[in-house]
Scaffold this motif. Structure first.
Motif, PDB file in Angstrom:
ATOM      1  N   SER A 156      -1.366  22.439  75.869  1.00  0.00           N
ATOM      2  CA  SER A 156      -1.257  23.852  75.536  1.00  0.00           C
ATOM      3  C   SER A 156       0.046  24.418  76.086  1.00  0.00           C
ATOM      4  CB  SER A 156      -2.453  24.626  76.130  1.00  0.00           C
ATOM      5  OG  SER A 156      -3.660  24.105  75.640  1.00  0.00           O
ATOM      6  N   PRO A 157       1.173  24.120  75.411  1.00  0.00           N
ATOM      7  CA  PRO A 157       2.458  24.586  75.903  1.00  0.00           C
ATOM      8  C   PRO A 157       2.551  26.099  75.868  1.00  0.00           C
ATOM      9  CG  PRO A 157       2.664  23.732  73.681  1.00  0.00           C
ATOM     10  CD  PRO A 157       1.289  23.415  74.134  1.00  0.00           C
ATOM     11  N   LYS A 158       3.301  26.645  76.805  1.00  0.00           N
ATOM     12  CA  LYS A 158       3.498  28.090  76.857  1.00  0.00           C
ATOM     13  C   LYS A 158       4.389  28.518  75.700  1.00  0.00           C
ATOM     14  CE  LYS A 158       5.162  31.814  79.816  1.00  0.00           C
ATOM     15  NZ  LYS A 158       5.803  32.176  81.099  1.00  0.00           N
ATOM     16  N   LEU A 159       3.982  29.585  75.011  1.00  0.00           N
ATOM     17  CA  LEU A 159       4.751  30.074  73.880  1.00  0.00           C
ATOM     18  C   LEU A 159       5.846  31.018  74.352  1.00  0.00           C
ATOM     19  CD1 LEU A 159       1.829  30.885  71.416  1.00  0.00           C
ATOM     20  CD2 LEU A 159       3.184  28.795  71.546  1.00  0.00           C
ATOM     21  N   SER A 160       6.961  30.996  73.659  1.00  0.00           N
ATOM     22  CA  SER A 160       8.057  31.904  73.990  1.00  0.00           C
ATOM     23  C   SER A 160       8.937  32.070  72.767  1.00  0.00           C
ATOM     24  CB  SER A 160       8.880  31.338  75.166  1.00  0.00           C
ATOM     25  OG  SER A 160       9.486  30.108  74.803  1.00  0.00           O
ATOM     26  N   GLY A 161       9.859  33.010  72.833  1.00  0.00           N
ATOM     27  CA  GLY A 161      10.810  33.204  71.753  1.00  0.00           C
ATOM     28  C   GLY A 161      10.313  34.144  70.674  1.00  0.00           C
ATOM     29  N   GLU A 162      11.121  34.277  69.635  1.00  0.00           N
ATOM     30  CA  GLU A 162      10.857  35.221  68.549  1.00  0.00           C
ATOM     31  C   GLU A 162      10.101  34.573  67.400  1.00  0.00           C
ATOM     32  OE1 GLU A 162      13.361  38.557  65.948  1.00  0.00           O
ATOM     33  OE2 GLU A 162      14.414  36.980  67.033  1.00  0.00           O
ATOM     34  N   VAL A 163       9.183  35.338  66.818  1.00  0.00           N
ATOM     35  CA  VAL A 163       8.453  34.924  65.624  1.00  0.00           C
ATOM     36  C   VAL A 163       8.768  35.944  64.524  1.00  0.00           C
ATOM     37  CG1 VAL A 163       6.223  34.279  64.646  1.00  0.00           C
ATOM     38  CG2 VAL A 163       6.567  34.162  67.108  1.00  0.00           C
ATOM     39  N   THR A 164       9.329  35.477  63.426  1.00  0.00           N
ATOM     40  CA  THR A 164       9.682  36.380  62.320  1.00  0.00           C
ATOM     41  C   THR A 164       8.631  36.273  61.228  1.00  0.00           C
ATOM     42  OG1 THR A 164      12.044  36.141  62.798  1.00  0.00           O
ATOM     43  CG2 THR A 164      11.454  36.995  60.628  1.00  0.00           C
ATOM     44  N   VAL A 165       8.014  37.420  60.923  1.00  0.00           N
ATOM     45  CA  VAL A 165       6.920  37.456  59.951  1.00  0.00           C
ATOM     46  C   VAL A 165       7.319  38.323  58.759  1.00  0.00           C
ATOM     47  CG1 VAL A 165       4.504  38.080  59.558  1.00  0.00           C
ATOM     48  CG2 VAL A 165       5.210  37.176  61.792  1.00  0.00           C
ATOM     49  N   PHE A 166       7.314  37.733  57.562  1.00  0.00           N
ATOM     50  CA  PHE A 166       7.505  38.478  56.321  1.00  0.00           C
ATOM     51  C   PHE A 166       6.109  38.818  55.809  1.00  0.00           C
ATOM     52  CE2 PHE A 166      11.975  37.258  54.573  1.00  0.00           C
ATOM     53  CZ  PHE A 166      12.541  37.524  55.815  1.00  0.00           C
ATOM     54  N   ALA A 167       5.818  40.113  55.621  1.00  0.00           N
ATOM     55  CA  ALA A 167       4.467  40.506  55.240  1.00  0.00           C
ATOM     56  C   ALA A 167       4.471  41.637  54.221  1.00  0.00           C
ATOM     57  CB  ALA A 167       3.677  40.938  56.481  1.00  0.00           C
ATOM     58  N   ALA A 168       3.461  41.622  53.346  1.00  0.00           N
ATOM     59  CA  ALA A 168       3.297  42.659  52.327  1.00  0.00           C
ATOM     60  C   ALA A 168       3.249  44.030  52.972  1.00  0.00           C
ATOM     61  CB  ALA A 168       2.003  42.398  51.554  1.00  0.00           C
ATOM     62  N   ALA A 169       3.806  45.020  52.289  1.00  0.00           N
ATOM     63  CA  ALA A 169       3.917  46.372  52.837  1.00  0.00           C
ATOM     64  C   ALA A 169       2.572  46.945  53.273  1.00  0.00           C
ATOM     65  CB  ALA A 169       4.567  47.295  51.801  1.00  0.00           C
ATOM     66  N   SER A 170       1.507  46.596  52.556  1.00  0.00           N
ATOM     67  CA  SER A 170       0.176  47.122  52.878  1.00  0.00           C
ATOM     68  C   SER A 170      -0.364  46.621  54.210  1.00  0.00           C
ATOM     69  CB  SER A 170      -0.810  46.777  51.762  1.00  0.00           C
ATOM     70  OG  SER A 170      -0.724  45.402  51.437  1.00  0.00           O
ATOM     71  N   LEU A 171       0.293  45.608  54.784  1.00  0.00           N
ATOM     72  CA  LEU A 171      -0.160  45.058  56.070  1.00  0.00           C
ATOM     73  C   LEU A 171       0.530  45.715  57.267  1.00  0.00           C
ATOM     74  CD1 LEU A 171      -0.115  41.306  55.014  1.00  0.00           C
ATOM     75  CD2 LEU A 171      -2.167  42.575  55.684  1.00  0.00           C
ATOM     76  N   LYS A 172       1.402  46.663  57.007  1.00  0.00           N
ATOM     77  CA  LYS A 172       2.265  47.196  58.061  1.00  0.00           C
ATOM     78  C   LYS A 172       1.505  47.674  59.296  1.00  0.00           C
ATOM     79  CE  LYS A 172       6.087  50.391  58.914  1.00  0.00           C
ATOM     80  NZ  LYS A 172       7.015  51.383  58.319  1.00  0.00           N
ATOM     81  N   GLU A 173       0.524  48.535  59.121  1.00  0.00           N
ATOM     82  CA  GLU A 173      -0.175  49.105  60.268  1.00  0.00           C
ATOM     83  C   GLU A 173      -0.968  48.059  61.052  1.00  0.00           C
ATOM     84  OE1 GLU A 173       0.877  52.237  57.469  1.00  0.00           O
ATOM     85  OE2 GLU A 173      -0.324  50.415  57.190  1.00  0.00           O
ATOM     86  N   SER A 174      -1.745  47.243  60.337  1.00  0.00           N
ATOM     87  CA  SER A 174      -2.598  46.268  61.025  1.00  0.00           C
ATOM     88  C   SER A 174      -1.780  45.136  61.644  1.00  0.00           C
ATOM     89  CB  SER A 174      -3.658  45.704  60.077  1.00  0.00           C
ATOM     90  OG  SER A 174      -3.088  45.310  58.858  1.00  0.00           O
TER      91      SER A 174
ATOM     92  N   SER B  59       9.189  41.948  58.781  1.00  0.00           N
ATOM     93  CA  SER B  59       9.909  42.444  57.616  1.00  0.00           C
ATOM     94  C   SER B  59       8.847  42.751  56.571  1.00  0.00           C
ATOM     95  CB  SER B  59      10.901  41.407  57.086  1.00  0.00           C
ATOM     96  OG  SER B  59      11.592  41.906  55.962  1.00  0.00           O
ATOM     97  N   PHE B  60       8.588  44.053  56.345  1.00  0.00           N
ATOM     98  CA  PHE B  60       7.562  44.461  55.392  1.00  0.00           C
ATOM     99  C   PHE B  60       8.214  44.882  54.071  1.00  0.00           C
ATOM    100  CE2 PHE B  60       5.634  45.526  59.560  1.00  0.00           C
ATOM    101  CZ  PHE B  60       4.489  44.750  59.473  1.00  0.00           C
ATOM    102  N   GLY B  61       7.515  44.608  52.966  1.00  0.00           N
ATOM    103  CA  GLY B  61       8.052  44.991  51.668  1.00  0.00           C
ATOM    104  C   GLY B  61       7.185  44.487  50.545  1.00  0.00           C
ATOM    105  N   GLY B  62       7.685  44.599  49.324  1.00  0.00           N
ATOM    106  CA  GLY B  62       6.968  44.068  48.175  1.00  0.00           C
ATOM    107  C   GLY B  62       6.907  42.555  48.271  1.00  0.00           C
ATOM    108  N   SER B  63       5.750  41.983  47.994  1.00  0.00           N
ATOM    109  CA  SER B  63       5.569  40.533  48.156  1.00  0.00           C
ATOM    110  C   SER B  63       6.535  39.727  47.301  1.00  0.00           C
ATOM    111  CB  SER B  63       4.128  40.141  47.821  1.00  0.00           C
ATOM    112  OG  SER B  63       3.222  40.699  48.741  1.00  0.00           O
TER     113      SER B  63
END
Length: 279
Positions: A52-70, A90-94
């Motif tokens: 179970s290595p320790k996590l670090s660094g940046e995770v870039t997630v492209f997600a549909a605009a409707s997911l922004k709040e959650s 990065s939220f926007g049109g799928s």
């Protein structure tokens, strides 16, 4: 002392020495076995910790605009659970997001509002493994607060006196709206087609439109800035939302962990609380 007595004493002494030697050998054997078991246990513990290595660094997630709040909420939870990580969205049109990914935009995770737009990424060979559906979403009509035009059905939106906006047909919310209109045999001419569901909703929030066909989750997120109107045809146009790790992810372990959070009981609680349907 007789010869017989001396022989008996010598025999007893030999038996005592032999007994002592056997006891010593048994003690050494027990110690060796104990040390071996202890070493084995230590090895097991060490291998468990290293899995179970320790996590670090940046995770870039492209997600549909409707997911922004959650997803913004889940991103904060992820960073709190894994100090040293940062989730960038990065939220926007799928469809636009899928085009960016296939065009080489760097990202670790893609969460789409429809299997069709996810297929653009998988067909290009840019996904790592099979996508998984994590939620579903249903359409709703967003009207001005108080619903001054008394909109009560999808058919009401065909009234020429109403300014109605839809999502572009290329994005999932637009495709779903068109599917609902086709099922109802209705023709609707909107004043504009918007690039994603947030842009469509914003037209109503800014009172630049009287109504928009968006997702239930977006109506809920807008609070008292709009009023929602359900319509039965929306049941024929429910969208599945798939999520996948991307092949060229630069932080694969963190990407897997973020997807695991989204699909976990805690993740589902946040998503259903925002109005999403379970997969």
């Amino acid at each position: 002392m007789t010869r017989s007595a001396r022989r008996t004493r010598r025999t007893r002494r030999m038996l005592q020495v032999a007994g002592a030697g056997a006891a010593a050998l048994l003690a050494l054997s027990a110690c060796s076995s104990s040390d071996s078991d202890s070493g084995s246990d230590s090895a097991k513990t060490g291998s468990s910790d290293s899995s179970s290595p320790k996590l670090s660094g940046e995770v870039t997630v492209f997600a549909a605009a409707s997911l922004k709040e959650s997803f913004t909420t889940l991103g904060k939870e992820f960073e709190k659970a894994h100090p040293g990580t940062k989730v960038t969205f990065s939220f926007g049109g799928s469809d636009a997001l899928a085009a960016s990914i296939t065009g080489g935009a760097p990202a670790d995770v893609f969460a789409s509002a429809s299997p069709k737009t996810m297929k653009i990424v998988t067909d290009a060979g840019d996904a790592s493994g099979a996508p998984a559906t994590f939620v579903r979403n249903q359409l709703e009509i967003a009207t001005l607060p108080g619903n001054p035009h008394k909109v009560s059905s999808l058919k009401d939106l065909t009234n020429s006196d109403l300014k109605v906006v839809l999502c572009d047909k290329a994005v999932p919310c637009g495709a779903a709206a068109q599917k609902a209109l086709d099922a109802s045999k209705l023709k609707l001419t909107p004043v504009s087609y918007e690039e994603d569901v947030k842009a469509a909703l914003n037209k109503v929030v800014l009172k630049e439109a009287d109504a928009a066909v968006v997702y239930k989750t977006d109506v809920k997120a807008a609070g008292d800035k709009v009023e929602g109107v359900e319509f039965p045809e929306s049941a024929d146009a429910i969208n599945d939302y798939p999520i996948a790790q991307l092949k060229d992810s630069k932080n694969a372990e963190a990407a897997k962990a973020f997807i695991a959070l989204v699909r976990s009981a805690d993740g589902q609680k946040v998503l259903t609380g925002a109005g999403f349907l379970k997969p």
